[in-house]
Design a protein around this motif. Structure first.
Motif: not given
Length: 238
Positions: A103-126
């Protein structure tokens, strides 16, 4: 026993010992080299999230990888974890659900009209599914997101783009009163364990607002929202 016999026995023992040593060395030389452990398989997904609303900030976005389960079901009671997110924007309980593999989480509120990029990673388990959730914070218990979307066939470099609808957790009446709206429009209470609404998840009907005659509403026409509320692109990068 004469001296010659003693010498012969010693020579025989010496020859036998040498043969054993040579045999042992030969056996060790024939053993295959140990197989190195396999390299870990990494699955990584980049998730781009855009807030499409005019005046509805979104709580920090929760992104989950899992192989079973769902975050919600239309017509069924919301989990306490989802209720907490939908009423207060706190996603910590959703991120800790037992079905979650990564899992991952944004660090702040996502304001109207804005974009956030999040990355989530896992090893060995598809991972087979991805879920995402966020609260529309100028509401009582509205939330939006992705519920158990299949990503198992997504190859490296491939993307999926979706737009999300908004849902009513059904755990708190949509009074729109300042005391019950945790966002900047109200600054009121967030999560409350008491459930005083229908107690099932449904599509959200939108807000009424003071402009349309709900006299105690803390909201205006600016806080209305139409579906879709989020635009999301998921890309497998590893």
């Amino acid at each position: 026993m004469n001296i010659q016999n003693k010498i012969s026995i010693k020579m025989l023992l010496s020859v036998l010992l040498s043969s054993l040593l040579l045999s042992a060395c030969s056996d060790n030389d024939d053993e295959p080299a140990p197989t190195p452990p396999p390299e870990p398989v990494v699955y990584q997904f980049d998730v781009s999230v855009t807030n499409l609303t005019h005046a509805q900030p979104m709580s920090p976005v929760a992104v989950l990888l899992h192989n079973e389960g769902q975050l919600w079901q239309i017509g069924s009671s919301a989990s306490v974890a989802l209720e907490t997110l939908a009423e207060s924007g706190d996603n910590s309980a959703v991120l800790a659900e037992t079905m979650v593999l990564a899992q991952t989480s944004g660090s702040e509120v996502l304001m109207p009209g804005t974009t956030q990029m999040l990355s989530v990673m896992i090893e060995d388990t598809a991972p087979m599914m991805l879920s995402l959730a966020s609260m529309l914070v100028n509401t009582n218990d509205a939330f939006t997101g992705i519920n158990a979307m299949s990503i198992g066939d997504l190859a490296v470099g491939e993307s999926i783009s979706v737009q999300t609808s908004s849902y009513d957790a059904g755990t708190e009446k949509n009074s729109e009163q300042m005391a019950t709206i945790p966002g900047p429009a109200g600054g009121g209470e967030g999560f409350n364990a008491a459930r005083d609404d229908v107690d099932f998840v449904a599509m959200h009907g939108g807000v009424v607002s003071v402009d349309d005659g709900l006299m105690l509403s803390a909201l205006t026409q600016a806080h209305r929202f139409d579906n879709p509320t989020l635009s999301i692109t998921i890309t497998r990068t590893e």
